[in-house]
Motif scaffolding. Structure first.
Motif, PDB file in Angstrom:
ATOM      1  N   LEU A  95      -0.898  -2.120  12.593  1.00 24.91           N
ATOM      2  CA  LEU A  95       0.305  -2.178  13.402  1.00 24.91           C
ATOM      3  C   LEU A  95       0.156  -1.304  14.642  1.00 24.91           C
ATOM      4  CD1 LEU A  95       2.854  -1.853  10.472  1.00 24.91           C
ATOM      5  CD2 LEU A  95       2.372  -3.944  11.771  1.00 24.91           C
ATOM      6  N   ARG A  96       1.047  -1.522  15.598  1.00 30.24           N
ATOM      7  CA  ARG A  96       0.997  -0.726  16.821  1.00 30.24           C
ATOM      8  C   ARG A  96       1.200   0.768  16.521  1.00 30.24           C
ATOM      9  NH1 ARG A  96       1.982  -2.121  22.101  1.00 30.24           N
ATOM     10  NH2 ARG A  96       2.665  -4.199  21.432  1.00 30.24           N
ATOM     11  N   GLU A  97       2.137   1.057  15.583  1.00 30.07           N
ATOM     12  CA  GLU A  97       2.504   2.439  15.333  1.00 30.07           C
ATOM     13  C   GLU A  97       1.727   3.095  14.196  1.00 30.07           C
ATOM     14  OE1 GLU A  97       5.182  -0.465  13.235  1.00 30.07           O
ATOM     15  OE2 GLU A  97       4.453  -0.171  15.290  1.00 30.07           O
ATOM     16  N   GLU A  98       1.126   2.310  13.305  1.00 30.73           N
ATOM     17  CA  GLU A  98       0.366   2.888  12.207  1.00 30.73           C
ATOM     18  C   GLU A  98      -0.513   1.820  11.560  1.00 30.73           C
ATOM     19  OE1 GLU A  98       2.553   3.994   8.639  1.00 30.73           O
ATOM     20  OE2 GLU A  98       4.214   2.674   9.218  1.00 30.73           O
ATOM     21  N   THR A  99      -1.461   2.284  10.748  1.00 29.39           N
ATOM     22  CA  THR A  99      -2.321   1.388   9.973  1.00 29.39           C
ATOM     23  C   THR A  99      -1.964   1.523   8.503  1.00 29.39           C
ATOM     24  OG1 THR A  99      -4.161   1.455  11.544  1.00 29.39           O
ATOM     25  CG2 THR A  99      -4.691   0.908   9.265  1.00 29.39           C
ATOM     26  N   LEU A 100      -1.715   0.383   7.852  1.00 32.15           N
ATOM     27  CA  LEU A 100      -1.385   0.390   6.434  1.00 32.15           C
ATOM     28  C   LEU A 100      -2.626   0.084   5.614  1.00 32.15           C
ATOM     29  CD1 LEU A 100       1.983  -1.630   6.272  1.00 32.15           C
ATOM     30  CD2 LEU A 100       1.591   0.756   6.930  1.00 32.15           C
ATOM     31  N   SER A 101      -2.894   0.918   4.618  1.00 35.33           N
ATOM     32  CA  SER A 101      -3.943   0.617   3.651  1.00 35.33           C
ATOM     33  C   SER A 101      -3.414  -0.428   2.670  1.00 35.33           C
ATOM     34  CB  SER A 101      -4.339   1.879   2.890  1.00 35.33           C
ATOM     35  OG  SER A 101      -3.252   2.293   2.051  1.00 35.33           O
ATOM     36  N   TYR A 102      -4.292  -0.951   1.808  1.00 37.88           N
ATOM     37  CA  TYR A 102      -3.834  -1.911   0.806  1.00 37.88           C
ATOM     38  C   TYR A 102      -2.865  -1.247  -0.179  1.00 37.88           C
ATOM     39  CZ  TYR A 102      -6.414  -6.008   2.214  1.00 37.88           C
ATOM     40  OH  TYR A 102      -6.835  -7.115   2.909  1.00 37.88           O
ATOM     41  N   ASP A 103      -3.088   0.006  -0.509  1.00 40.23           N
ATOM     42  CA  ASP A 103      -2.146   0.713  -1.387  1.00 40.23           C
ATOM     43  C   ASP A 103      -0.760   0.784  -0.736  1.00 40.23           C
ATOM     44  OD1 ASP A 103      -3.892   1.152  -3.478  1.00 40.23           O
ATOM     45  OD2 ASP A 103      -4.513   3.147  -2.751  1.00 40.23           O
ATOM     46  N   THR A 104      -0.724   1.147   0.556  1.00 41.04           N
ATOM     47  CA  THR A 104       0.554   1.249   1.258  1.00 41.04           C
ATOM     48  C   THR A 104       1.178  -0.126   1.467  1.00 41.04           C
ATOM     49  OG1 THR A 104      -0.267   3.226   2.396  1.00 41.04           O
ATOM     50  CG2 THR A 104       1.690   2.159   3.309  1.00 41.04           C
ATOM     51  N   LEU A 105       0.340  -1.117   1.755  1.00 42.56           N
ATOM     52  CA  LEU A 105       0.842  -2.476   1.911  1.00 42.56           C
ATOM     53  C   LEU A 105       1.578  -2.924   0.652  1.00 42.56           C
ATOM     54  CD1 LEU A 105       0.827  -5.174   3.610  1.00 42.56           C
ATOM     55  CD2 LEU A 105      -1.240  -5.778   2.343  1.00 42.56           C
ATOM     56  N   ASN A 106       0.967  -2.702  -0.503  1.00 46.52           N
ATOM     57  CA  ASN A 106       1.589  -3.095  -1.762  1.00 46.52           C
ATOM     58  C   ASN A 106       2.871  -2.321  -2.027  1.00 46.52           C
ATOM     59  OD1 ASN A 106       0.424  -5.143  -3.673  1.00 46.52           O
ATOM     60  ND2 ASN A 106      -1.447  -4.144  -2.962  1.00 46.52           N
ATOM     61  N   LEU A 107       2.851  -1.028  -1.725  1.00 43.35           N
ATOM     62  CA  LEU A 107       4.046  -0.209  -1.914  1.00 43.35           C
ATOM     63  C   LEU A 107       5.198  -0.748  -1.069  1.00 43.35           C
ATOM     64  CD1 LEU A 107       5.546   2.368  -2.896  1.00 43.35           C
ATOM     65  CD2 LEU A 107       4.573   3.530  -0.886  1.00 43.35           C
TER      66      LEU A 107
END
Length: 512
Positions: free
Chosen positions: A27-39
């Protein structure tokens, strides 16, 4: 590299396929890991359910490519809901139709889009929440919903697509349709966990949404982009070290006119095209810029997601071919006698197999016209999509597009209903009758020509200008006519209707 597995799972399980700490969404403001994506998918899914939505309810989004838009296909699926993504370039009349037709119980949109709606555009049963407020609420949640165990054949999304007559119709896609589509594309593109996909196409399109889903199926990272200028695409490719770029011919035409930095060319592994054919000249231009990059030409229809792709090794010698069937698809060419067409014999493209959608939402008549039993010589059998597109298959098995049977206009990757444009024109009170046609255009594929029999108006000399001003208020830019021509009268057929076929033949003579 992923392996082909024909056993579908609940759609939200795509978010489980990447390594937990690996990047999933840029994303423009941050990068989501797969763990964060699932959360966060779980947080959004839980928030939807505590807002009164129950299994099978429809939730609509009308947004640019932000976090909500990217997560909603999987969050709605996890919550047992049906996602209705609305193209952000549509205007209030089209949005009102989609909300009413789908029976959406919730609309999430940003402030500027909501400000364009007027009383009656949103059904009384549809709650409306501004996106910033919604995002703040679901991100602050204390509970994240676990991966679902939904039946893969449950409805997961309704994607609205134009028909040749009437208003847009909703194509019903199951978890299985979308899961298998993601696995299929990730497989034949050869996507891997170290791939990064730039998502420039609208996420309301099946092709656009699959940019996300196929990337996650392979455990890679997706970077959504709303671009203003073609140069923004190149800048984002450099910023994110993009390996995969999907586009439609009009965008490719713009991109080949810009200088590409060597470091961007060096990381690009594949280019993919759909929504219109690549011309031999455009293939040559792309090859000149990307000599080592694999170029995938593809053909698809929303009713079956994707049908064919051309092996990149063949594109230089067969630049106009749409290739062969993608994994999980059976593609048949049915001649006018209903038999399997012989090599180089023209026929209708018919798509059978598990990618076939569930029909049109609450429209049995149009469903019966397009979704019919597969022909007797089909290996898969079952229900098939009879595309209406005319194709031929050569002796080597490669398919070539010949033309459409219906009146649909295909412009800049969009399927456009002539009836929608015609209705908008006559609704202004400036046109007594109107006929919208697609004419060849080297950049758009087809440009829109609007033929008009004027109504009696006070200032006829200003009619065309006034009509275009009115249409700009009611139609998105991709549906606006490039040219308006005035007619004193239209030819009529024996039934007293406008003889569209004769008008088409007359216009085609100009471009012969």
């Amino acid at each position: 590299m992923i392996s082909i597995n024909p056993t579908p799972q609940p759609l939200d399980h795509l978010a489980l396929r990447g390594e937990g700490s690996a990047s999933a969404l840029l994303l423009r403001e941050e990068t989501l890991s797969y763990d964060t994506l699932n959360l966060r998918i779980g947080l959004l899914a839980h928030w939807l359910t505590i807002n009164g939505l129950v299994h099978g309810d429809r939730v609509a989004t009308w947004l640019p490519k932000n976090e909500t838009t990217c997560l909603m296909p999987l969050a709605a699926a996890r919550a047992g809901l049906v996602h209705v993504p609305i193209n952000p370039v549509l205007k209030r009349a089209q949005v009102a139709h989609i909300l009413a037709d789908s029976g959406a119980k919730l609309l999430i949109a940003n402030r500027s889009r909501l400000a364009t709606l007027i009383e009656g555009d949103t059904p009384e049963s549809c709650a409306v929440i501004e996106d910033d407020a919604a995002m703040a609420a679901w991100k602050a949640g204390a509970h994240s919903m676990a991966p679902s165990a939904h039946d893969p054949h449950d409805l997961a999304a309704i994607l609205y697509t134009s028909g040749s007559t009437g208003k847009p119709k909703g194509v019903m896609l199951s978890h299985a349709n979308m899961w298998l589509g993601a696995i299929s594309v990730a497989s034949y593109l050869g996507l891997a966990a170290d791939d990064r996909t730039l998502c420039v196409l609208p996420l309301s399109f099946d092709y656009g949404q699959n940019q996300l889903l196929s990337t996650w199926a392979a455990g890679g990272a997706a970077a959504p982009l709303d671009y203003l200028m073609p140069r923004d695409v190149i800048k984002s490719c450099a910023r994110h070290h993009i390996t995969t770029l999907a586009a439609v011919p009009p965008l490719w035409t713009q991109l080949v006119e810009i200088e590409w930095p060597a470091e961007v060319i060096g990381t690009m592994r594949r280019l993919t095209n759909s929504g219109g054919a690549l011309s031999p000249a455009l293939v040559k231009q792309l090859r000149g810029i990307f000599p080592e990059t694999r170029i995938f030409a593809m053909y698809g229809l929303t009713e079956a997601f994707r049908s064919t792709y051309l092996d990149p090794a063949l594109i230089d010698g067969n630049p106009t071919s749409i290739g062969t069937a993608i994994p999980f698809a059976e593609i048949l060419v049915v001649n006018d006698a209903g038999a399997d067409a012989a090599p180089d014999e023209e026929g209708e493209l018919v798509h059978a197999g598990p990618l076939v959608a569930q029909g049109y939402w609450q429209d049995d008549v149009r469903t019966a016209e397009r979704f019919k039993p597969a022909p007797a010589f089909s290996v898969h059998g079952g229900m098939a999509v009879w595309s209406g597109d005319r194709v031929r298959r050569d002796a080597q098995g490669l398919l070539y597009f010949v033309g459409r049977r219906d009146a649909m206009i295909k412009s800049s990757g969009n399927r456009i209903s002539p009836a929608e444009i015609e209705d908008a024109a006559t609704s202004t009170g400036l046109a007594a009758e109107a006929v919208a046609l697609g004419v060849p255009d080297p950049q758009l594929g087809q440009a829109i020509l609007l033929l008009v029999r004027p109504a009696q108006v006070a200032q006829p000399a200003q009619l065309v200008d006034d009509l275009m001003i009115a249409l700009k208020r009611e139609l998105p830019a991709f549906m606006l006519p490039r040219t308006v021509e005035l007619f004193d009268s239209f030819p009529k057929n024996p039934n007293g209707k406008i003889d569209r076929a004769l008008l088409v033949a007359q216009i085609e003579e100009r471009f012969a």
